[in-house]
Design a protein around this motif. Structure first.
Motif, mmCIF file in Angstrom:
data_model
loop_
_atom_site.group_PDB
_atom_site.id
_atom_site.type_symbol
_atom_site.label_atom_id
_atom_site.label_comp_id
_atom_site.label_asym_id
_atom_site.label_seq_id
_atom_site.Cartn_x
_atom_site.Cartn_y
_atom_site.Cartn_z
ATOM 1 N N ASP A 1 18.896 82.461 64.785
ATOM 2 C CA ASP A 1 18.423 81.094 64.666
ATOM 3 C C ASP A 1 17.032 81.142 64.025
ATOM 4 N N ARG A 2 16.797 80.337 62.991
ATOM 5 C CA ARG A 2 15.549 80.461 62.212
ATOM 6 C C ARG A 2 14.293 80.215 63.029
ATOM 7 N N GLU A 3 14.402 79.362 64.021
ATOM 8 C CA GLU A 3 13.228 79.063 64.842
ATOM 9 C C GLU A 3 13.042 80.095 65.963
ATOM 10 N N LEU A 4 13.999 80.999 66.087
ATOM 11 C CA LEU A 4 13.935 82.067 67.093
ATOM 12 C C LEU A 4 13.901 81.521 68.520
ATOM 13 N N ILE A 5 14.526 80.355 68.738
ATOM 14 C CA ILE A 5 14.566 79.837 70.106
ATOM 15 C C ILE A 5 15.985 79.720 70.665
ATOM 16 N N GLY A 6 17.001 79.758 69.782
ATOM 17 C CA GLY A 6 18.386 79.601 70.247
ATOM 18 C C GLY A 6 18.842 80.846 70.968
ATOM 19 N N ARG A 7 19.834 80.690 71.856
ATOM 20 C CA ARG A 7 20.392 81.860 72.515
ATOM 21 C C ARG A 7 21.296 82.571 71.518
ATOM 22 N N PHE A 8 21.106 83.869 71.372
ATOM 23 C CA PHE A 8 21.927 84.618 70.423
ATOM 24 C C PHE A 8 23.202 85.094 71.096
ATOM 25 N N ARG A 9 24.323 84.842 70.421
ATOM 26 C CA ARG A 9 25.568 85.456 70.878
ATOM 27 C C ARG A 9 26.273 86.023 69.661
ATOM 28 N N GLN A 10 26.631 87.276 69.713
ATOM 29 C CA GLN A 10 27.304 87.906 68.574
ATOM 30 C C GLN A 10 28.627 87.217 68.284
ATOM 31 N N GLU A 11 29.012 87.151 67.029
ATOM 32 C CA GLU A 11 30.336 86.641 66.649
ATOM 33 C C GLU A 11 31.385 87.518 67.348
ATOM 34 N N SER A 12 32.420 86.888 67.881
ATOM 35 C CA SER A 12 33.318 87.602 68.806
ATOM 36 C C SER A 12 34.106 88.739 68.165
ATOM 37 N N ASN A 13 34.591 88.563 66.945
ATOM 38 C CA ASN A 13 35.328 89.661 66.299
ATOM 39 C C ASN A 13 34.397 90.824 65.995
ATOM 40 N N PHE A 14 33.182 90.460 65.604
ATOM 41 C CA PHE A 14 32.178 91.481 65.316
ATOM 42 C C PHE A 14 31.875 92.258 66.592
ATOM 43 N N TYR A 15 31.727 91.523 67.685
ATOM 44 C CA TYR A 15 31.462 92.182 68.963
ATOM 45 C C TYR A 15 32.626 93.079 69.359
ATOM 46 N N TYR A 16 33.844 92.588 69.181
ATOM 47 C CA TYR A 16 35.026 93.363 69.565
ATOM 48 C C TYR A 16 35.065 94.706 68.832
ATOM 49 N N LEU A 17 34.655 94.702 67.576
ATOM 50 C CA LEU A 17 34.777 95.918 66.770
ATOM 51 C C LEU A 17 33.541 96.819 66.825
ATOM 52 N N THR A 18 32.419 96.298 67.311
ATOM 53 C CA THR A 18 31.190 97.100 67.277
ATOM 54 C C THR A 18 30.452 97.155 68.617
ATOM 55 N N GLY A 19 30.549 96.105 69.429
ATOM 56 C CA GLY A 19 29.712 96.009 70.626
ATOM 57 C C GLY A 19 28.251 95.736 70.284
ATOM 58 N N TRP A 20 27.974 95.478 69.006
ATOM 59 C CA TRP A 20 26.591 95.354 68.549
ATOM 60 C C TRP A 20 26.068 93.948 68.810
ATOM 61 N N THR A 21 24.900 93.848 69.442
ATOM 62 C CA THR A 21 24.418 92.522 69.840
ATOM 63 C C THR A 21 23.037 92.190 69.263
#
Ligand code: GLY
Ligand code: MN
Ligand code: MN
Length: 414
Positions: A51-71
């Protein structure tokens, strides 16, 4: 003895900081290998951006998370039959002042941290993508997203294929580690439901129950709701995705509580319908028992090979038939028309998980069974929802420890 205790204590304190997630990096690697095995081209995924303002909660895109676990934000993933590359943004001193230290490709431990042999800075993405095109004609990406627009301008002459359609079938079957994660989300959600039930006294507000639910969820270390909690009393119980939770509750009403936690990126999804003041009225109990009977009949039919949705003889039809053949509305009509949504969906990293609608069931699938009857004319809405694992010869209800027999619910409220 004291030293042992000190070590245990220290271990306990340090453990969460080391803990990447309950799923080891090697499992993410195995998932990518599965995807690569029969790939005639590339899979390209853009991780969630910051999020550009750096205030939103970050959640990894789900397919990306499934394949990498990267957050961490701004990563990209490129997979071909022979290779897999994770692209990471460079360090940005300004951003890291807000977010804390991040990992980038030039860090000496980037391979160890990510589980990728090949970690590159994100500006290498385009040249690597063009190289990857030689590996085969197919290019899979998430369609109807910003990724599609970005890739279309890079790959004007390639037709993009549906990446979710490619990854979804893998996500449908849960591994042992995923089942353990889903069980944890279920366990925390059940404890949170019980806490919410204690707040369903006449005169309290729907949000009082939400507050109690939320406290347990956070207290047990889960990061968020799996979806906005639905706490609908009286007439609000007939609104399927009601989420204002502002109303004052009265004795003699039932409350639909559809709420669950997300823990470590895994969701649960539980609904119970609870009487305010501790006792169902005769009519509430009648409707309740029909919904419960339909749910039990559906769960009893779950096993590998059974069809969940479809034309005839399906599990969904079993629930519908049960509701249509039990009870009547105030006009003497069958109740089937008040069951106004589908019977269930896959649950996993997303509460409505990838893999489409459940059709032919297989061992390792996890899905909800959630019949409901909603009669606005009578201000009664009843839904009962459990998370079910398909086992080798039947079903295991992962949320069975939360009472749903009406007598047991009433007992739990005393
Ligand atoms: N809580 C959303 C659903 O039951 O699908
Ligand atoms: Mn659901
Ligand atoms: Mn639900």
């Amino acid at each position: 003895m004291r030293i042992v205790r000190a070590i245990l204590l220290l271990g306990g304190l340090l453990w969460p900081a080391f803990l990447h997630s309950a799923i080891p990096l090697s499992e993410y690697h195995q998932r990518r290998e599965k995807l690569r095995k029969d790939l005639n081209g590339s899979v390209v995924l853009f991780g969630q951006r910051e999020d550009r303002e750096l205030i939103g909660r970050f959640r990894q895109e789900s397919n990306f998370y499934y394949l990498t676990g990267w957050t961490e934000p701004g990563a990209r993933l490129l997979i071909t039959h022979d290779d897999e590359i994770l692209f990471l943004p460079h360090h940005d001193e300004r951003v890291e002042r807000y977010t804390g230290r991040r990992t980038s490709a030039e860090d000496s431990d980037s391979k160890e941290k990510t589980g990728f042999q090949n970690v590159l800075p994100v500006e290498k993405f385009e040249s690597q993508l063009l190289k990857a095109l030689d590996s085969g004609p197919e290019v899979y990406a998430l369609l109807h997203s910003r990724d599609e627009d970005a890739l279309k301008s890079l790959l004007a002459f390639r037709e993009l294929r549906d990446g979710e359609g490619k990854i979804g079938p893998l996500r449908r079957i849960k591994s042992k580690a995923e089942i353990a994660e889903l069980q944890r989300a279920a366990d925390v959600s059940m404890a949170a439901h019980r806490a919410a039930w204690n707040r369903l006294t006449p005169g309290a507000h729907e949000y009082d129950a939400q507050a109690a639910f939320t406290e347990v969820m956070l207290d047990r270390g889960c990061e968020d709701y799996a979806y906005p909690p639905i706490i609908g009393s009286g007439p609000n119980g007939t609104v399927l995705h009601y989420e204002a939770n502002r109303r004052r509750m009265d004795r003699g009403e039932v409350v639909v509580i559809d709420a669950a936690a997300e823990c470590d990126y895994y969701a649960s999804d539980i609904t119970r319908t609870i009487p305010v003041g501790g006792k169902y009225s005769a009519r509430e109990r009648e409707i309740y028992e029909i919904v419960l009977g339909a749910q039990k009949a559906a769960i009893a039919a779950i096993k590998p090979g059974a069809m969940y949705y479809g034309e005839t003889g399906t599990i969904s039809q079993i629930a519908k038939d049960y509701i249509n053949s039990h009870g009547k509305d105030q006009h003497g009509e069958p109740l089937g028309k008040y069951f106004t949504h589908g019977l269930g969906h896959f649950v996993g990293i997303d509460v409505h998980d990838a893999g489409g609608v459940p059709l032919k069931l297989e061992e390792g699938m996890v899905l909800t069974v959630e019949p409901g009857i909603y009669i606005p004319e009578e201000n009664i809405g009843v839904r009962i929802e459990d998370v079910v694992l398909v086992t080798h010869d039947g079903a295991r209800v992962m949320t069975a420890a939360l009472p749903k027999e009406p007598t047991e619910v009433e007992k739990a409220l005393q």
